[in-house]
Design a protein around this motif. Sequence first.
Motif, short mmCIF file in Angstrom:
data_model
loop_
_atom_site.label_atom_id
_atom_site.label_comp_id
_atom_site.label_asym_id
_atom_site.label_seq_id
_atom_site.Cartn_x
_atom_site.Cartn_y
_atom_site.Cartn_z
N LEU A 123 39.44 -60.91 59.43
CA LEU A 123 39.22 -60.63 58.06
C LEU A 123 39.30 -59.34 57.83
N PRO A 124 40.34 -58.60 57.27
CA PRO A 124 40.68 -57.31 56.88
C PRO A 124 39.92 -56.73 55.47
N THR A 125 39.06 -55.68 55.69
CA THR A 125 38.52 -55.32 54.35
C THR A 125 39.57 -54.92 53.41
N GLY A 126 40.80 -54.88 53.76
CA GLY A 126 41.72 -54.49 52.52
C GLY A 126 42.08 -55.70 51.79
N GLN A 127 41.57 -56.70 52.28
CA GLN A 127 41.63 -58.22 51.42
C GLN A 127 40.57 -58.28 50.58
N PHE B 206 39.60 -55.20 44.51
CA PHE B 206 39.84 -55.84 43.29
C PHE B 206 40.22 -54.40 42.48
N TYR B 207 40.65 -54.68 41.33
CA TYR B 207 40.99 -53.66 40.35
C TYR B 207 39.84 -53.22 39.52
N ASP B 208 39.37 -51.96 39.59
CA ASP B 208 38.08 -51.11 39.09
C ASP B 208 38.59 -51.09 37.56
N ARG B 209 37.73 -50.57 37.00
CA ARG B 209 37.60 -50.28 35.54
C ARG B 209 38.85 -49.52 34.92
N ASP B 210 39.34 -48.83 35.85
CA ASP B 210 40.64 -47.93 35.48
C ASP B 210 42.02 -48.59 36.05
N LEU B 211 41.56 -49.86 36.50
CA LEU B 211 42.80 -50.82 37.24
C LEU B 211 43.61 -50.10 38.22
N ASN B 212 42.72 -49.42 39.24
CA ASN B 212 43.18 -49.28 40.39
C ASN B 212 42.60 -50.05 41.55
N TYR B 213 43.26 -50.41 42.81
CA TYR B 213 42.81 -51.23 43.64
C TYR B 213 41.89 -50.47 44.43
N THR B 214 40.59 -51.06 44.47
CA THR B 214 39.67 -50.62 45.19
C THR B 214 38.93 -51.62 46.05
N VAL B 215 38.49 -50.91 47.39
CA VAL B 215 37.58 -51.71 48.11
C VAL B 215 36.27 -51.01 48.18
N VAL C 187 40.71 -44.20 50.80
CA VAL C 187 41.74 -45.37 50.22
C VAL C 187 41.97 -46.33 51.29
N THR C 188 41.59 -47.53 51.24
CA THR C 188 41.68 -48.60 51.87
C THR C 188 42.84 -49.20 51.48
N PRO C 189 43.96 -49.40 52.42
CA PRO C 189 45.21 -50.06 52.01
C PRO C 189 44.95 -51.35 51.72
N LYS C 190 45.67 -51.83 50.56
CA LYS C 190 45.50 -53.38 50.39
C LYS C 190 46.40 -54.29 51.54
N ALA C 191 45.46 -55.35 51.90
CA ALA C 191 45.90 -56.46 52.88
C ALA C 191 46.05 -57.66 52.13
N TYR C 192 46.92 -58.51 52.55
CA TYR C 192 47.26 -59.54 52.00
C TYR C 192 47.03 -60.94 52.81
N THR C 193 46.92 -60.64 53.94
CA THR C 193 46.27 -61.74 54.82
C THR C 193 45.60 -60.99 56.21
N GLY C 194 44.94 -61.99 56.86
CA GLY C 194 44.53 -61.76 58.40
C GLY C 194 45.11 -62.26 59.41
N THR C 195 44.60 -62.45 60.40
CA THR C 195 45.24 -63.44 61.67
C THR C 195 44.06 -64.55 61.78
N THR C 196 44.72 -65.55 62.58
CA THR C 196 43.99 -66.63 62.80
C THR C 196 44.11 -67.18 64.09
N GLU C 197 43.16 -67.58 65.05
CA GLU C 197 43.46 -68.06 66.30
C GLU C 197 42.57 -69.31 66.52
N VAL C 198 43.20 -70.44 67.05
CA VAL C 198 42.84 -71.52 67.24
C VAL C 198 42.69 -71.79 68.82
N ARG C 199 41.57 -72.20 69.28
CA ARG C 199 41.34 -72.56 70.58
C ARG C 199 40.45 -73.79 70.74
N ASP C 200 40.79 -74.44 72.04
CA ASP C 200 39.60 -75.48 72.28
C ASP C 200 38.57 -74.80 72.88
#
Length: 814
Positions: free
Chosen positions: A729-733, A736-745, A777-790
């Motif tokens: 899970l990247p923190t860039g995900q 949110f948009y702050d009071r000035d409507l800038n994307y902020t982590v 400034v933390t770049p915006k991320a749209y998704t992370g990665t997923t790994e499935v194992r037995d």
Amino acid sequence: MTTVKPEAGATYADATAPVAERVSDLLARMTRAEKLAQLGSTWAFRVLEGGRFSAERARPILGNGLGHVTRVAGATSLKAAQVARAANAIQRFLVTETRLGIPAIVHEEVCSGVMAREATIFPQAIGVASTWAPELNRQLADAVRAQMRAMGGHQGLSPVLDVVRDPRWGRTEETYGEDPYLVARMGVAFVRGLQGADLTDGVLATAKHFVGYGASEGGLNWAPAHLPPRLLREVYLYPFEAAVREGGLQSVMAGYHELDGIPCHANRELLADILRGRWGFAGSVVSDYFAVNDLHSYHHFAQDKQRAAMLALSAGVDVELPATDAYADALEHALDAGEVSEARLDEAVSRVLRHKFELGLFEDPYVDEGAVLTAVSAERHRDVALEIGRRSLVLLKNDGVLPLLDGPGTVALIGPNADDARHLLGDYSFAAHIEALTEARERRGLLGEMMTIPDDLEIDESTDGVPTVRDELAVRLGDRLRYVPGCDVVDPSTDGFAAAVAAAAAADVAVLVLGDRSGLTPRATTGESRDRSSLDLPGVQEDLVRAVVATGTPVVAVLVAGRPVGSDFLHEKCAAVLMAWLPGETGAQAIAEVLLGEVNPSGKLPISYPRTVGQIPVFYGHKVSGGRSHWHGDYVDSPVGPRYAFGHGLGYAPFTIDRAAVEAAEVRAGDSVGVAVTLTNAGDRAGEEVVQLYVRDPQATVTRPVLELKGFARVSAAAGQRVAVRFELPTGQLGFYDRDLNYTVEPGEIEVYVGLSAHDRALAGSFVIRADANRPVTPKAYTGTTEVRDLSGEAVASPFGGDGGGPGPAVGRV
């Protein structure tokens, strides 16, 4: 082989020249009339006669060239080979009979597959979303790409990226549901599949409807959307942004509606400032059908057609669909008057030309007519439709009556959707739209000259070859099945009730196949412009349910519908409820397989299921103050929670989550955190489950939703098998948009939840994001990665993919 007839040495005809140079050279050679033609379009049927291309009809329409041809397949009843022949003839005229020989882009509707006779009819989008398998949506789009290219098509009017939280809206069925993250994952997968690795073999994807169309006032089509700027950015713009930045989206369609007093087709802030300025979108913006003139005729925002043309082009609408209207004489008058600049005209034309070069149309505008049927009817496309159908069915409730009896016993099959193939199909299927053309022809003047249907246009509404639920169950149950329709979807007659009650009383179990009829005509109960004020079943179907339940025979309700439907009585008194949505041409087989236990149901709701229409909007990602936890909590007469939660869906093999843990207590902004999950198939048969990852930010400087989906993984497991899932899970995900409507982590604590629905979840832990002075400034991320194992440590191959996939998170600056 070059087929154009350029002037000697013309750069635009040189396939080895850079596209930008070819565009510049061709643009410099064009007259204003030829430029305007590139921003326009025509219905295919207007240049056909008796199903064949007519040079006489075409000459006044195509004389200066053309930007788009509208639905060679979808606005005719031509078979696939005939579509290819007509498309070739249109292109041949443009190449050989116009001064510059510029081919056209042929666009088609592709909401549930190519809207074409003989093309595969896939499950409607809301069902595709219920798979929670973006890879299957990519495969769907790849099949659409192959079919369209074979027939001579180049641009598909999908995906629908509208986030919808009001199922009264008729177009709910065309969407991927209520959650911006799920909508984005499904949308990006579709864009990648449709556009392919290279546009010379790809189809332009057109994301729609930009933006907020699904948030309409009262759930009414074309109504205003009341969206404050932060909600607009975080929920409704988000899927489009992901499609542009992750998926390389090449086209956007503006919405019919208005935002804060500005119709979207005249909204420069949306189309120029946000879409192009902030996101760097370089593709084309097309109008929704008739929507440029609607600025005048519907919104009364422009005093005449000339003003409408000026406003739309100035705002950033490049192409007018489905036929040239305001972008003809009216736009030319606006240019003459200096109301819009020639530079803006050139900019729009350049985008259209760039697409034509990138699609390879100047080198190869024609298709192989002899190969088209093989490409369109390939069995692999139907196989994809069936796999999606199987995984789209959501078992909402089951008291043990399902799977149906596998020994002696009889089944009464009842209901208006049990033996009607047409009712399995969505509103943008071929059969549904041919009905709309029939209505338009019968009601001349309904949409003006642009929608005048020629009398010689053959119209065939047949659904031949699409099996019904009755067909599929009869193959499996033989003479143990007795069918009685009971009633119609909308007709008020109860004449069939007595036979239905008798059949149910004599059977061991009754299967009621109920729901909607999708389309655009008055007989439809769901689809575009078919909004409803109630979520009860239409017609007398609810009365039929009461009559059959009163027999005492266990009742299984199968809902073939475009939105969550059904009364309190239905959901409380039926022994099982299966949500089938609008499952397409293979849907009946998928329904029969699930009812009989041949396939384990594994679909999950992409939209919260209301108890009553009075709860709307009911969605999982509400705010703390959203009325769910006030002094008394519930309504006076109803719980506030949904009947079935977002992400809910049962199966015949129950899964349990044994362990879920956050792997770090603290991370720096810009880094990622792992979340480990172990789950077990606790049943006695193989099954599939969707593990869902949610977060909550309890300390933000603006209020946040109580839950936000940030990851998911569809996993398969044999009986008793334990599987490990790890989310990165990247923190860039997590911004949110702050009071000035800038994307902020923001620095602070994040709670992490893992579960099998938004309701059935547990706290996996929490972690703290620490500020990093070296990365302000933390770049915006749209998704992370997923790994499935037995649990042996071996990677588990999955044909479905997780929500992210790929080597790492996709990022983009705001």
